[in-house]
Structure formats: structure tokens, C-alpha cells
Design a protein around this motif. Structure first.
Motif, PDB file in Angstrom:
ATOM      1  N   GLY A  20      16.217 -67.057 -43.206  1.00 48.92           N
ATOM      2  CA  GLY A  20      15.151 -67.978 -43.562  1.00 48.92           C
ATOM      3  C   GLY A  20      15.217 -69.224 -42.700  1.00 48.92           C
ATOM      4  N   PRO A  21      14.229 -70.133 -42.820  1.00 43.49           N
ATOM      5  CA  PRO A  21      14.224 -71.360 -42.008  1.00 43.49           C
ATOM      6  C   PRO A  21      15.493 -72.192 -42.188  1.00 43.49           C
ATOM      7  N   GLY A  22      15.993 -72.264 -43.417  1.00 47.08           N
ATOM      8  CA  GLY A  22      17.198 -73.050 -43.668  1.00 47.08           C
ATOM      9  C   GLY A  22      18.407 -72.482 -42.956  1.00 47.08           C
ATOM     10  N   ARG A  23      18.556 -71.156 -43.010  1.00 49.75           N
ATOM     11  CA  ARG A  23      19.680 -70.512 -42.331  1.00 49.75           C
ATOM     12  C   ARG A  23      19.564 -70.660 -40.815  1.00 49.75           C
ATOM     13  N   LEU A  62      26.346 -72.737 -44.591  1.00 52.77           N
ATOM     14  CA  LEU A  62      25.373 -72.823 -43.490  1.00 52.77           C
ATOM     15  C   LEU A  62      24.996 -71.466 -42.926  1.00 52.77           C
ATOM     16  N   LEU A  63      25.898 -70.507 -42.973  1.00 47.16           N
ATOM     17  CA  LEU A  63      25.675 -69.211 -42.341  1.00 47.16           C
ATOM     18  C   LEU A  63      25.803 -68.090 -43.362  1.00 47.16           C
ATOM     19  N   THR A  64      25.070 -67.016 -43.104  1.00 44.93           N
ATOM     20  CA  THR A  64      25.270 -65.788 -43.861  1.00 44.93           C
ATOM     21  C   THR A  64      26.319 -64.945 -43.138  1.00 44.93           C
ATOM     22  N   ASP A  65      26.812 -63.919 -43.804  1.00 48.94           N
ATOM     23  CA  ASP A  65      27.796 -63.044 -43.152  1.00 48.94           C
ATOM     24  C   ASP A  65      27.255 -62.432 -41.858  1.00 48.94           C
ATOM     25  N   PRO A  66      26.018 -61.858 -41.852  1.00 51.21           N
ATOM     26  CA  PRO A  66      25.516 -61.285 -40.598  1.00 51.21           C
ATOM     27  C   PRO A  66      25.366 -62.319 -39.482  1.00 51.21           C
ATOM     28  N   LEU A  67      24.914 -63.540 -39.819  1.00 48.68           N
ATOM     29  CA  LEU A  67      24.776 -64.571 -38.799  1.00 48.68           C
ATOM     30  C   LEU A  67      26.145 -64.996 -38.272  1.00 48.68           C
ATOM     31  N   HIS A  68      27.125 -65.037 -39.150  1.00 47.12           N
ATOM     32  CA  HIS A  68      28.470 -65.372 -38.683  1.00 47.12           C
ATOM     33  C   HIS A  68      29.005 -64.285 -37.763  1.00 47.12           C
ATOM     34  N   ALA A 103      18.107 -73.132 -39.208  1.00 40.93           N
ATOM     35  CA  ALA A 103      18.463 -74.520 -38.890  1.00 40.93           C
ATOM     36  C   ALA A 103      19.974 -74.704 -38.933  1.00 40.93           C
ATOM     37  N   GLY A 104      20.611 -74.093 -39.932  1.00 40.58           N
ATOM     38  CA  GLY A 104      22.063 -74.179 -40.018  1.00 40.58           C
ATOM     39  C   GLY A 104      22.744 -73.571 -38.811  1.00 40.58           C
ATOM     40  N   LEU A 105      22.218 -72.448 -38.339  1.00 41.90           N
ATOM     41  CA  LEU A 105      22.774 -71.793 -37.154  1.00 41.90           C
ATOM     42  C   LEU A 105      22.644 -72.686 -35.928  1.00 41.90           C
ATOM     43  N   LEU A 106      21.504 -73.340 -35.767  1.00 44.49           N
ATOM     44  CA  LEU A 106      21.302 -74.231 -34.625  1.00 44.49           C
ATOM     45  C   LEU A 106      22.287 -75.399 -34.654  1.00 44.49           C
TER      46      LEU A 106
END
Length: 343
Positions: free
Chosen positions: A230-233, A98-104, A235-238
Motif C-alpha cells: 500500500g502507499p504507506g508501505r 515500516l516493512l512487510t516480510d516480502p518487502l524486507h 513510503a516506508g520502503l523509500l
């Protein structure tokens, strides 16, 4: 029987619209070259000014007067700086699904930020909770966060991210701690002026944060970091943040009940222990993350609006709760702090 009014959904925070507009401006017209240097310098000065104002506004005496409710404050601090970070660390399992390393990294930073003051007080008041406790809890969290948030960031974000270094430590001391301490020292002489001109200084306060956001997102655009989201990432963050907020709201409410706090104290614990401060987090992220600050603050910005909308609904429901008019339960066990209740 009196008919209870249905709580209405709270509108979008107008300040969040300004933040989003600032992000859009940075995307269309990012600061480059000399403009970037000017924006960076102005942002640095704005951060120092923000924390100077925090120091000048925060009444240490009022915070210390609330020490008699130490069980409540320890509970809120444990939620803010222990439970939240543990959940942030656990979210590592969601990378890369659901998350990338930077988003995490940004999500983990979100969990390290202190609680809010103003909105925690407002929601506690609306829900007919222990407002004095909410004031003290928010004040304690802000005071502790000045030191604890950077230390937690050093321990949890330093390894392999480049987010925390000796320069970051120096930046925190120079741009955050020194202005905050200066505000506390000068509060005796300027505290009254700051309090009397709160409405005038408010736009300056918020404008400084907008400048920090513009500078951070401009650097992110120049560095190309937005290609990583991207939009998918998004949405996963939300989804992850919605689950995080729900877990904290449940833990603070039922955990406080298990600890035998009264209803009014539980309300203060829920709102102070489940929320994160955008005003404190944005400047800290700018100092800690530099060019990567845009991705680091994205989770915090989204969580900020989410917590306002959800907590507003909860507060309205609590305000119509029949228990609000009932007397508190039996006294707390010996040695426990006594809440102020409806005083």
C-alpha cells in the motif's frame, strides 16, 4: 576568487520511465495462459543472452591487471558483499513497523547484488577520481557477484521463504553461469564485434531487461502479490532505502579516509561501494524468486533511481572541490597498493 557553479539536480533516468511503463503495462495487461508461457520462455532466453553478453564484454585481463590495487578492490568488495548484507539483515527490525516480510526480502536481496560498472565509472570520472580503479572495481564486483550473490541468497533468503531451492540452483547454473562462461570463452573471437556494435546491442540489452520486468510483474499480478503493498508501505520502503544509501555513502567516504586512501581512490570507493546493479539484479531475481520476483525487484528499482540522482549531485560537487587540483597526500604505508591518482 573563481565562482563555483552550483550543481544542478539530475533529471529522472529515461530508462527508469520505461521500466515504470513496463510495470504499468503488466498491471493493465498481464500475460496469462499461453501468453504467460511464451513470455516466460522469452524471458528465460533473454536472461541467458544478457549474461552471455556480460561475459563477452567483460575483459578478464583488464580486471586482473588491476590486482595491484588490491586494497581498494577488497574494500569495495567488503562494502558490496559484507557491509551491505549486514545492514540488510539489521533492517529486519523494521518489520512490521515500516516493512512487510516480502518487502524486507526484496530489500535484503538488493543488498546482495553486485555493484554497477558504467555509472560508477561515469560518476568517478565526473568527480575527477581514480577512473581505472573504478573500472577494475566494477569488473571485480560483477565477476564475484555471479557466484557470491546466489550463495548469499541461499544462506540469507532460503530459510522459510521458498525463494531458494534446488531448482533455483539449477536455474542459476543453466541461465546465468553457463552463458556467462560461454561469453568469456568466446570473447577472444566475438569480443571485438560486441565492442564495435555496442550502440546496436545496447537497446537489445535493455529490451531484454524490460521483458524480464514485464514477465515478473505479470506473474505478480496474476498471483495477487500487489495487494500486499500500500502507499504507506511504499513510503516506508523509500525512507529505509534513503537511510541505507546515506549510510553507505558516509561509510565508504570516511571509511576509505580512515584506511588512508587518497582523494581519487576514495571517490572510486564511494561510487563503486555504495551502488547496486539493476542490470545484474533483475535477471537474478527472476531466477531466484519466480512468481514473487515483482516484489523482490521493487526495492532494487527504487534504489537504482535514488542512487543515480544522489550520486550525480555528489559527483558534481566533488568535481568543483578545490582538493581536486591539489596533489595527493603522503605515500601510503609499506605494503599498501598505490593508486593511479590522476594518471
Amino acid at each position: 576568487m573563481r565562482r563555483l557553479r552550483r550543481p544542478r539536480w539530475t533529471p529522472v533516468d529515461p530508462y527508469l520511465l520505461l521500466l515504470l511503463g513496463t510495470v504499468g503495462l503488466a498491471a493493465l495487461l498481464p500475460a496469462r495462459g499461453t501468453g504467460a508461457d511464451v513470455a516466460s520462455g522469452a524471458s528465460t532466453a533473454a536472461i541467458a543472452f544478457l549474461f552471455f553478453l556480460y561475459g563477452a564484454r567483460l575483459s578478464t585481463r583488464e580486471a586482473l591487471d588491476g590486482l595491484r590495487h588490491w586494497r581498494l578492490h577488497v574494500t569495495v568488495l567488503a562494502c558490496t558483499f559484507l557491509v551491505f548484507p549486514l545492514l540488510g539483515l539489521a533492517s529486519r527490525a523494521l518489520v512490521p513497523v515500516l516493512l512487510t516480510d516480502p518487502l524486507h526480502q526484496g530489500l535484503l536481496f538488493l543488498t546482495l547484488v553486485p555493484s554497477t560498472i558504467q555509472s560508477s565509472i561515469a560518476f568517478t570520472s565526473l568527480a575527477r577520481g581514480n577512473v581505472p580503479a573504478a573500472i577494475c572495481a566494477g569488473s571485480f564486483s560483477s565477476l564475484v557477484g555471479i557466484v557470491v550473490t546466489p550463495l548469499l541468497a541461499a544462506a540469507l533468503l532460503g530459510g522459510g521463504t521458498g525463494a531458494f531451492s534446488a531448482d533455483s540452483v539449477a536455474g542459476i547454473v543453466l541461465h546465468l553461469l553457463v552463458p556467462f562462461v560461454a561469453g568469456q570463452v568466446l570473447r577472444r573471437w566475438i569480443g571485438g564485434f560486441v565492442a564495435r556494435h555496442r550502440k546496436v546491442l545496447g537497446p537489445v540489452d535493455r529490451g531484454s531487461i524490460l521483458l524480464v520486468v514485464y514477465t515478473a510483474f505479470s506473474e505478480g499480478m496474476v498471483q495477487g502479490v500487489w495487494h500486499q503493498v500500500g502507499p504507506g508501505r511504499l513510503a516506508g520502503l523509500l525512507v529505509v532505502e534513503a537511510v541505507l544509501l546515506a549510510v553507505m555513502l558516509v561509510l565508504t567516504w570516511y571509511g576509505a579516509k580512515a584506511l588512508r586512501f587518497g582523494r581519487r581512490d576514495r571517490i572510486a570507493i564511494q561510487f563503486a561501494g555504495s551502488k547496486k546493479s539493476l542490470a545484474a539484479g533483475l535477471p537474478m531475481a527472476s531466477v531466484l524468486f519466480g512468481a514473487q520476483a515483482s516484489l523482490a525487484v521493487l526495492p532494487l528499482m527504487l534504489f537504482h533511481q535514488m542512487q543515480l540522482m544522489v550520486c550525480a549531485v555528489i559527483a558534481r560537487r566533488r568535481s568543483h572541490d578545490p582538493e581536486a587540483d591539489a596533489p595527493e597526500g603522503p605515500a601510503a604505508p609499506p605494503g599498501a597498493a598505490v593508486g593511479t591518482g590522476g594518471r
